[in-house]
Design an enzyme around this catalytic site. Sequence first.
Site, short mmCIF file in Angstrom:
data_model
loop_
_atom_site.label_atom_id
_atom_site.label_comp_id
_atom_site.label_asym_id
_atom_site.label_seq_id
_atom_site.Cartn_x
_atom_site.Cartn_y
_atom_site.Cartn_z
N GLY B 40 41.42 -47.04 -43.09
CA GLY B 40 42.52 -47.51 -43.94
C GLY B 40 42.21 -48.91 -44.45
O GLY B 40 41.66 -49.74 -43.73
N ARG B 330 69.06 -52.42 -45.20
CA ARG B 330 68.74 -51.18 -45.90
C ARG B 330 69.45 -49.96 -45.35
O ARG B 330 69.98 -49.15 -46.11
CB ARG B 330 67.23 -50.94 -45.83
CG ARG B 330 66.50 -51.95 -46.65
CD ARG B 330 65.03 -51.78 -46.54
NE ARG B 330 64.39 -52.69 -47.47
CZ ARG B 330 63.07 -52.80 -47.61
NH1 ARG B 330 62.27 -52.09 -46.87
NH2 ARG B 330 62.58 -53.63 -48.48
N HIS B 401 61.22 -44.29 -47.37
CA HIS B 401 60.45 -45.41 -47.87
C HIS B 401 59.44 -45.93 -46.85
O HIS B 401 58.32 -46.30 -47.20
CB HIS B 401 61.43 -46.52 -48.24
CG HIS B 401 60.80 -47.80 -48.61
ND1 HIS B 401 59.90 -47.89 -49.65
CD2 HIS B 401 60.90 -49.05 -48.09
CE1 HIS B 401 59.50 -49.15 -49.75
NE2 HIS B 401 60.06 -49.86 -48.82
N ARG B 435 63.60 -51.64 -40.46
CA ARG B 435 62.80 -52.79 -40.90
C ARG B 435 63.55 -53.57 -41.98
O ARG B 435 64.13 -52.97 -42.88
CB ARG B 435 61.46 -52.31 -41.46
CG ARG B 435 60.60 -53.44 -42.00
CD ARG B 435 59.24 -52.97 -42.44
NE ARG B 435 59.27 -52.10 -43.59
CZ ARG B 435 59.51 -52.51 -44.84
NH1 ARG B 435 59.73 -53.78 -45.07
NH2 ARG B 435 59.51 -51.65 -45.84
#
Lengths: 249, 637, 228
Positions: B40, B330, B401, B435
């Site tokens: 990655g 969120r 998300h 988060r």
Amino acid sequence: MNLKLRVWRQKDASKAGKIEEYEAKNINPHMSFLEMLDVVNEGLAQNGVEPIAFDSDCREGICGMCSLVINGIPHGPDRGTATCQLHMRKFKDGDTITIEPWRAKAFPVVKDLVTDRSAFDRIIQAGGFVSVNTGCAPEANAIPIGKHLADPAMDAAACIGCGACVAACKNASAMLFVAAKVSHLALLPQGQVEKAARVQKMVAAMDREQFGNCTNQFECEAACPKEISVSFISKMNQEYLKAFKGDIL
Amino acid sequence: MELNGKIPPGPLAEKWDKHRFNLKLINPANKRKHEIIVVGTGLAGAAAAASLAELGYGVHSFCFQDSPRRAHSIAAQGGINAAKNYQNDGDSVERLFYDTIKGGDFRAREANVYRLAQISTSIIDQCVAQGVPFAREYGGSLANRSFGGSQVSRTFYARGQTGQQLLLGAYQALSRQIGIGKVKMYPRTEMLDLVLVDGHAKGIVVRDLVTGKISSYAADAVVLATGGYSNAYYLSTNAVGCNVTAIHRAYKKGAYFANPCYTQIHPTCIPVSGDYQSKLTLMSESLRNDGRIWVPLKKGDKRAPADIPESERDYYLERKYPSYGNLAPRDIASRAAKEVCDEGRGVGELGLGVYLDFADAIKRVGAKVIDERYDNLFAMYERITGEDPFRSPMRIYPALHYTMGGLWVDYNLMSNIPGLYVIGEANFSDHGANRLGASALMQGLADGYFILPYTIGDYLAVSGKVKVKADHAEFKKSEEDVSRRTQLFLSIKGKRTADSFHKELGLLLWENCGMARTDEGLKRALAKIPVIRDEFWKNLNVPGEGQEMNKSLERAGRVADFLEFAELLCLDALERKESCGGHFRQEFQTSEGEAKRDDANFCHVAAWEFKGVGKEPVRHQEPLVFENVHLGERNYK
Amino acid sequence: MSNFLKSSVGRKSVMAVTGLLLFGFVIIHMIGNLQLFLGQDALNDYAKHLVEMPLLLWPARVVLLAILVTHIFVSMSLAKENRVARPVRYTQGATIQASYASRTMVMSGIIIFLFIVYHLLHFTFGKIQPQFYDQLDAEGRKDVYGMIVYGFQNIYVSGAYVTAMAVLCFHLSHGLQSLFQSLGLRSNALAPLLKKMAVGLSLFIFIGNTSIPLSILLGFVRMPGVGR
């Protein structure tokens, strides 16, 4: 809407390719161009035809992976828009759309519409960075950078490395890509130390990859999904000449 | 079994410093003798690969995209948090720590989060030195903006392209090391298995996505920085290539998977417009700084937004959470949007949307300032929807998300498999159950630049001396497994494409394991997933061949892993009988409809051990100990 | 230095500098020729002075030729690479904003080169219309004025010159702005001005140079003593 697609099919780099024709039926104008291709591919797979290979990833215009030449224009007719954000409402029912890969010696076709753009990576590897190891950075606010420098640096840094500039250029030149990185770093105080060496190394790397030469036609700027200005090419030329002057003086 | 997070003892503020002193070091000459695989090239992966190479290690870096610069970190828009307190508004390491741990609904480790807050300031220094063009004030100092879940301005940004600029900084640092030969880069190469030798992670098996060749790479340690698994839901804001494969394969090789049910649903995405949709596009949370969120007061009010008078609008976030208003975290903002849409007050064709209105902000500061602040976002919205947000309000709706869950790691970011490190979104460590905005970039870079490069040496100093080559029997065995599986995909020759199975799975997860979960729904999903999986293995159609570039084959492999992983996701959600952060169980809520934690029974990390496909995995626990913060109800009112 | 000359950017700057110098010559040459309008005596006198300064004339000719040859050779090396850079063409090409002049620089360059050869054969070596070449005027000077006037009274010769000037000015309309970009002197603020300047100067050259054959053809300029 119904469309006729003329698509470049090529098995791999070693084989010759050709244009094949496909029908795209019942296309919703709110679809993105790539979603239209997804629908066509789903149909092809169901009919036992291998789907059209094309690159895409983020599908929000920032990763730079998608790379289709649509009716002769990289990323299609919508200015300042990557293929993934081009929507079918920009086309008309009954249109014939020709889809080809980026065409350049430095970007060989991998398969169908997929090309190998690692030449861009090698140009960055040659000098497109500030040589600062992790951990040896000074306090971030120690060097103030005026908006008159920070803003154009950001304009240049917005490049997504898609290669549309090369695809659009009549000479397959990579000047806009290289210039964007050279200018981004040359504008900022952090990039000053290596400025001269950077532009020389990056231009040499660009030439090694056999990109064509700039003839100042500005097709690159017109095709760029981030609308990066050709004034950065001028900036790079200036930096290059200054670096050369520094060499002989 | 109780897991040991290896949290260093001592006062919170001194843990990291003391721990670093206690870590074993490798002298520079010996670092050259160690090889590390990093899978990655996002913020965490690129930063780690570059930093490790700078230290002298030999690094092998892998990514499935055509260039390391394409990793999905590039799409992060809003910004990156750091406790610099440049705005003199009372920010501090302590406050960033507290905001993050509270934002995560008290389901993260204190020590990890505190370290993250401490390191945050160095990240900004590092990025500025690399030439990241952060936004500046006229005087030349760095600019900040505020973000959800915090009452101070501590978010650094580069227009709406912060992730791109940070990633390009890390990519450039990585490129520098590739150029001088310290990092060997393998683009268009997908990791398909993790290889253990004597219980230690010693390498990976990969497929070259251009030639189809399957081969092995051995090293002294393996670092996974392969991102999250939002794409299990098919529609998410992730790139279409994002997948769970690398961490799922590691899970199948014995790495524990922690808190998979902690998924984040982002409140500000462009709503779904049809079933052909391949992804959802995020509009940065930073828009909530200036935009006001509302829906009509009346159900089914189909008037154009401009025709609805002030008195008939419900600014529901401002009403419910007066102190945070439109900047509520969120999970809370997402759920509130779902509630009003469930009440039938949603807007847009499908009724699945709420307005994000900039009219007041435009009146206050002018369209020009707003355009400058969010330029590419407004243009992006118009491009996708064909509507101009300067004239009529944006329509937004929540979408998958980010995933807080991931492979379990200890304080050193090493999983329970020795030599396997997991960084960035791929691990579970710092965000708890939710988060906060602008924290993902912070965590990815903290892990990659400033944590892993220290902690990996501690392992290599002791266990890095055992050298294994890629012709070891374990590698051959893995290669054969991978080849067999690849052949299997091609040989089924059924009627449905991998994409159609993926869509079916995604919809099932979104409905039953999305914003609001119930015991019944989760059980329904758990019953249905094996059925879809069975059909997948009987009726899959992968055209083309294995020894060439084959996008359908790549896709099939990823979908096959999602089909296994989805079960774990739902199982974890079922077993966590409380609501916290992004994990909201209908059965567990306060009288006001807020998430109700059960600290007595669930104040722990759930880490799952694989026991075979279709077999129930084992749930291990790591208790979360809070010595410095009080576990309060998360209150944003 | 060799790296500089090998690089694309270096060679582009060579194109810009040589192009600019050639443009300078075109201006000076035009000013010289426009003395035709001052009459036979003035022009022939000017020609005589030029020939009488071999130490100035010949080095100037050599340098000019060197500049021209450099301009051509560098452009050829660049153009060759440009062809190699795209081995497979688009089946459907398109142009977004590149001007016609910019896309035909090689072709216009070749035409201008052929014209230069013709022009030298005509007026320098006297091979095209030899009958007008070696005449002397009343004062015994070489009759340059007569050579030009008689020469341009031929509509085909005049036509060739007018066409060539059109091509030259087309070439210049791109070259004169392009050279600023190649030398790193163009900015977005300056761009519109540079464009106007390039087009303006090209037109100026076109009008100035074509005024000679056109005036002769239309009878505004004729041999002294010859009536309408």
